[in-house]
Design a protein around this motif. Sequence first.
Motif, PDB file in Angstrom:
ATOM      1  N   VAL A 122       9.001   5.893   9.072  1.00 47.61           N
ATOM      2  CA  VAL A 122       8.987   5.362   7.712  1.00 47.61           C
ATOM      3  C   VAL A 122      10.433   5.294   7.244  1.00 47.61           C
ATOM      4  CG1 VAL A 122       8.174   5.713   5.357  1.00 47.61           C
ATOM      5  CG2 VAL A 122       6.698   6.325   7.288  1.00 47.61           C
ATOM      6  N   GLU A 123      10.884   4.089   6.917  1.00 51.66           N
ATOM      7  CA  GLU A 123      12.282   3.877   6.528  1.00 51.66           C
ATOM      8  C   GLU A 123      12.381   3.724   5.015  1.00 51.66           C
ATOM      9  OE1 GLU A 123      13.981   0.724   8.845  1.00 51.66           O
ATOM     10  OE2 GLU A 123      13.290   1.623  10.718  1.00 51.66           O
ATOM     11  N   ARG A 124      13.169   4.617   4.421  1.00 52.48           N
ATOM     12  CA  ARG A 124      13.340   4.645   2.975  1.00 52.48           C
ATOM     13  C   ARG A 124      14.712   4.097   2.578  1.00 52.48           C
ATOM     14  NH1 ARG A 124       9.743   8.175   4.475  1.00 52.48           N
ATOM     15  NH2 ARG A 124       8.139   8.952   3.093  1.00 52.48           N
ATOM     16  N   PRO A 125      14.827   3.524   1.374  1.00 48.27           N
ATOM     17  CA  PRO A 125      16.110   2.987   0.924  1.00 48.27           C
ATOM     18  C   PRO A 125      17.186   4.065   0.895  1.00 48.27           C
ATOM     19  CG  PRO A 125      14.353   2.444  -0.633  1.00 48.27           C
ATOM     20  CD  PRO A 125      13.776   3.379   0.378  1.00 48.27           C
TER      21      PRO A 125
ATOM     22  N   ASN B  98       9.540   3.868  -4.381  1.00 53.74           N
ATOM     23  CA  ASN B  98       8.285   4.446  -4.858  1.00 53.74           C
ATOM     24  C   ASN B  98       7.300   4.724  -3.729  1.00 53.74           C
ATOM     25  OD1 ASN B  98       9.083   4.329  -7.609  1.00 53.74           O
ATOM     26  ND2 ASN B  98       8.642   2.140  -7.585  1.00 53.74           N
ATOM     27  N   ASN B  99       7.767   4.643  -2.479  1.00 53.95           N
ATOM     28  CA  ASN B  99       6.961   4.897  -1.285  1.00 53.95           C
ATOM     29  C   ASN B  99       5.849   3.864  -1.090  1.00 53.95           C
ATOM     30  OD1 ASN B  99       6.834   6.557   1.036  1.00 53.95           O
ATOM     31  ND2 ASN B  99       4.963   7.478   0.267  1.00 53.95           N
ATOM     32  N   ILE B 100       6.085   2.639  -1.555  1.00 52.13           N
ATOM     33  CA  ILE B 100       5.139   1.534  -1.372  1.00 52.13           C
ATOM     34  C   ILE B 100       5.640   0.692  -0.206  1.00 52.13           C
ATOM     35  CG2 ILE B 100       4.063  -0.498  -2.422  1.00 52.13           C
ATOM     36  CD1 ILE B 100       3.280   2.200  -3.715  1.00 52.13           C
ATOM     37  N   ILE B 101       4.737   0.378   0.730  1.00 49.41           N
ATOM     38  CA  ILE B 101       5.107  -0.360   1.934  1.00 49.41           C
ATOM     39  C   ILE B 101       5.535  -1.783   1.568  1.00 49.41           C
ATOM     40  CG2 ILE B 101       4.238  -1.287   4.112  1.00 49.41           C
ATOM     41  CD1 ILE B 101       2.365   1.177   4.191  1.00 49.41           C
TER      42      ILE B 101
ATOM     43  N   VAL C 205      -0.253   5.800   7.094  1.00 45.38           N
ATOM     44  CA  VAL C 205       0.766   5.495   8.105  1.00 45.38           C
ATOM     45  C   VAL C 205       0.233   5.803   9.502  1.00 45.38           C
ATOM     46  CG1 VAL C 205       3.056   6.144   8.958  1.00 45.38           C
ATOM     47  CG2 VAL C 205       2.709   5.739   6.515  1.00 45.38           C
ATOM     48  N   GLU C 206      -0.480   6.901   9.655  1.00 47.77           N
ATOM     49  CA  GLU C 206      -1.067   7.228  10.955  1.00 47.77           C
ATOM     50  C   GLU C 206      -2.118   6.203  11.364  1.00 47.77           C
ATOM     51  OE1 GLU C 206      -2.148   8.943  14.569  1.00 47.77           O
ATOM     52  OE2 GLU C 206      -0.306   9.008  13.399  1.00 47.77           O
TER      53      GLU C 206
ATOM     54  N   HIS D 100       0.866  -1.180   0.000  1.00 48.00           N
ATOM     55  CA  HIS D 100       0.000   0.000   0.000  1.00 48.00           C
ATOM     56  C   HIS D 100       0.902   1.229   0.000  1.00 48.00           C
ATOM     57  CE1 HIS D 100      -2.936   2.948   1.366  1.00 48.00           C
ATOM     58  NE2 HIS D 100      -3.879   2.067   1.120  1.00 48.00           N
ATOM     59  N   ALA D 101       0.473   2.304  -0.626  1.00 41.77           N
ATOM     60  CA  ALA D 101       1.250   3.541  -0.609  1.00 41.77           C
ATOM     61  C   ALA D 101       1.333   4.073   0.823  1.00 41.77           C
ATOM     62  CB  ALA D 101       0.606   4.580  -1.507  1.00 41.77           C
TER      63      ALA D 101
END
Length: 99
Positions: free
Chosen positions: A67-70, A90-93, A53-54, A46-47
């Motif tokens: 939120v951990e990003r590459p 792409n901000n997809i979980i 996220v909340e 899911h985006a």
Amino acid sequence: MNTLFNMKKTIIACLVVLGAGSVQASASEQEPGTCSLDFAMTKILHAATPEFVESIRQRSGATVVRVERPGQVYTMEYNADRLRVIVNKNNIIQGYMCG
């Protein structure tokens, strides 16, 4: 190629529907502020919008979400009341962790 894409979308949709029955409201059964992943079975891919996220933070019972990003660097310190949301470029979980 288009048929393969549609088949993947159908499979993902089926997995989400099948897993929806297993979602539990267990956040109220645990210590306040302690993260629990009982809710997380159906929400991967899911985006990671701020609203979504909340909502998963609230369902997890966590008081903090990250939120951990590459390519980013994060502390390795364990925090029992933190929900870690792992996303792709792409901000997809892609997954969840407590800690």
